[in-house]
Enzyme design. Structure first.
Site, PDB file in Angstrom:
ATOM      1  N   CYS A  85       8.604  15.400  22.674  1.00 39.86           N
ATOM      2  CA  CYS A  85       7.961  16.710  22.839  1.00 39.86           C
ATOM      3  C   CYS A  85       8.574  17.652  21.814  1.00 39.86           C
ATOM      4  O   CYS A  85       9.758  17.995  21.913  1.00 39.86           O
ATOM      5  CB  CYS A  85       8.146  17.237  24.253  1.00 39.86           C
ATOM      6  N   CYS A 235       1.814  22.496  19.282  1.00 42.28           N
ATOM      7  CA  CYS A 235       2.119  21.126  19.726  1.00 42.28           C
ATOM      8  C   CYS A 235       2.806  20.332  18.615  1.00 42.28           C
ATOM      9  O   CYS A 235       2.159  19.899  17.658  1.00 42.28           O
ATOM     10  CB  CYS A 235       0.867  20.393  20.212  1.00 42.28           C
TER      11      CYS A 235
END
Length: 315
Positions: A85, A235
């Site tokens: 992530c 992201c």
């Protein structure tokens, strides 16, 4: 359970410092599976309402198995583990700096999908060098209910993505409900068609792409995450997947900066170098800010101490 919350370009991260399950000191991917199989209560208990919300990502600090790493971490959201992530790595690095555990410089961080590096430029600015990313398949078309045929690419950036240029709906905050519905439709269509990542892996992130709003950026995205929430940041793993597709298509040269906007207008500066495997290694730079320190209390008399589960991972 002691936690520190931050946001990276608008996307929240909750770092669990203490009070989480004891997973031992073995291989980190094995410990991630142990978290999934034996301690899945942590997903909703720490991130879902009433203590959090669907957009939060958890970062469970664990001892690294690699002694050269400053930290080991397992990322998860309200429905399960995440491989890597990007925004949470930036948030974790800023959190460790806030705690005085690291200073400016480059730090290795062990994740279940490999070691990444995080360069702390200042207390809030971090450059993350990701695991190897690659485009698995381009030009994949699926029939989406209510929309029609959608064509895109399947790529790995630390998580599996389906990326598609999407001009049906403007990528702006007022259209987030419609964009969410469209992305859900695409994910459902991929599942119906049994289209997967490598080795049958679920494609659990949908990335809709469009033109930027600012004069400095080269693109804008809307990313739907596995739990059903959209990514407020551009992201990090999605940007890595995007760069892998651009590189594969010969549309972006090594070392050239690509600025990616999110649907809310925050941005990352991204670039890549070619990896000998044929994929790329992407670097993502963004800013994170600590927002709170807290102790989560789990009262056995509380009927919602395990959180309120409103979503599940689509399959």
């Amino acid at each position: 359970m002691r936690v520190i919350d931050s946001h990276t370009e608008g996307e929240p991260t909750r770092v669990i410092l203490s009070g989480g399950p004891d997973l031992g000191t073995g291989n980190l991917s094995d410990r991630a599976r142990q978290l999934r199989d034996e301690h899945s209560w942590i997903y909703t208990a720490t991130l879902a309402e009433p203590r959090g919300h669907d957009a939060m990502v958890g970062a469970l600090l664990v001892p690294p198995s690699d002694p050269t790493c400053a930290a080991g971490v397992i990322f998860f959201n309200t429905v399960g583990n995440l491989g890597m992530c990007g925004h949470a790595t930036i948030g974790l690095t800023a959190t460790l700096a806030y705690l005085g555990q690291i200073g400016p410089g480059t730090h290795r961080i062990e994740t279940p999908v490999g070691v990444v590096t995080a360069q702390l430029e200042d207390p809030n600015t971090v450059r993350v060098t990701n695991v190897v990313s690659y485009c698995l398949q381009s030009g994949v078309t699926v029939e989406v209910d209510g929309i029609g045929p959608i064509t895109g690419d399947i790529a790995w950036g630390g998580n599996w993505f389906f990326l598609t240029e999407f001009d049906r709906i403007d990528l702006c905050p007022s259209n987030i409900p419609a964009l969410t519905q469209a992305a859900h439709g695409i994910r459902s269509a991929l599942n119906r068609a049994q289209i997967t990542g490598a080795d049958g892996a679920d494609i659990d992130h949908i990335e809709l792409l469009g033109p930027p709003k600012s004069t400095t950026a080269q693109g804008r995205n809307f990313v739907l995450c596995p739990g059903g929430a959209y990514d407020r940041s551009p992201c990090g793993t999605g940007c890595s997947a995007k760069l892998a597709c651009l590189a594969a298509d010969g549309k972006l040269s090594e070392g050239v900066v690509w600025q990616q906007e999110s649907v809310i207008g925050s941005s990352y500066d991204c670039s890549y170098v070619t990896h000998p495997s044929g994929g790329i290694v992407a670097t993502i730079q963004g800013q994170a800010f600590v927002t709170s320190e807290a102790t989560l209390v789990f009262n056995t008399a509380d009927p919602f101490r395990g959180g309120i589960c409103t979503h599940k991972r689509e399959s």
